[in-house]
Design a protein around this motif. Structure first.
Motif, short mmCIF file in Angstrom:
data_model
loop_
_atom_site.label_atom_id
_atom_site.label_comp_id
_atom_site.label_asym_id
_atom_site.label_seq_id
_atom_site.Cartn_x
_atom_site.Cartn_y
_atom_site.Cartn_z
N LEU A 1 3.28 4.43 2.64
CA LEU A 1 3.25 4.70 1.20
C LEU A 1 2.06 5.55 0.80
CD1 LEU A 1 4.21 1.14 -0.07
CD2 LEU A 1 5.67 3.17 0.00
N ASP B 1 2.59 -1.14 -5.07
CA ASP B 1 3.63 -1.45 -4.09
C ASP B 1 3.00 -1.71 -2.72
OD1 ASP B 1 6.14 -1.86 -2.96
OD2 ASP B 1 6.61 0.27 -2.84
N TRP B 2 2.04 -0.86 -2.33
CA TRP B 2 1.34 -1.05 -1.06
C TRP B 2 0.62 -2.40 -1.04
CZ3 TRP B 2 -3.92 -1.84 -0.51
CH2 TRP B 2 -4.37 -1.94 0.82
N ALA C 1 2.05 9.52 -0.41
CA ALA C 1 1.54 9.88 -1.74
C ALA C 1 0.68 11.13 -1.67
CB ALA C 1 0.74 8.72 -2.33
N ILE D 1 2.42 3.40 -6.63
CA ILE D 1 2.52 3.38 -5.17
C ILE D 1 1.47 2.42 -4.59
CG2 ILE D 1 2.13 4.76 -3.07
CD1 ILE D 1 3.42 7.12 -4.70
N CYS E 1 0.55 7.36 -8.55
CA CYS E 1 -0.28 6.84 -7.45
C CYS E 1 -0.61 5.37 -7.66
CB CYS E 1 -1.57 7.66 -7.33
SG CYS E 1 -1.29 9.31 -6.63
#
Length: 89
Positions: free
Chosen positions: A11, A32-33, A15, A29, A26
């Motif tokens: 991920l 999510d990470w 990005a 993301i 970002c």
């Protein structure tokens, strides 16, 4: 575990490859990470390794800023503040 293992789904790496990505994207993301990151080592170690790996080539990239903010956030003390015990001397 190498720092490559800290981003098993890629991920963060991806990005950095997206041209014109916004800071808001970002952050999404990164969130999510963070929800799917490996348990060990600790979060700060993983974020620092990812920042060191990717931000050298793109220090002004929005993900570099998000990672720096993530590092600053994990450096803050955790735990409860206040309450009855907090008011007692």
């Amino acid at each position: 575990m190498s720092d490559e293992g800290f981003d098993p789904r890629g991920l963060i790496r991806e990005a950095y490859r997206i041209e014109g990505i916004s800071e808001a994207e970002c952050r999404s993301i990164f969130f999510d990470w963070a929800l799917s990151r490996p348990e060990a080592p600790d979060e700060a170690t993983q974020i620092a390794a990812l920042h060191a790996r990717h931000a050298k080539a793109a220090p002004e990239h929005p993900m570099s800023r998000v990672l720096r903010e993530g590092l600053a956030g994990v450096a803050q003390p955790r735990g409860r503040r206040g309450g009855a015990r907090g008011r007692r001397h």
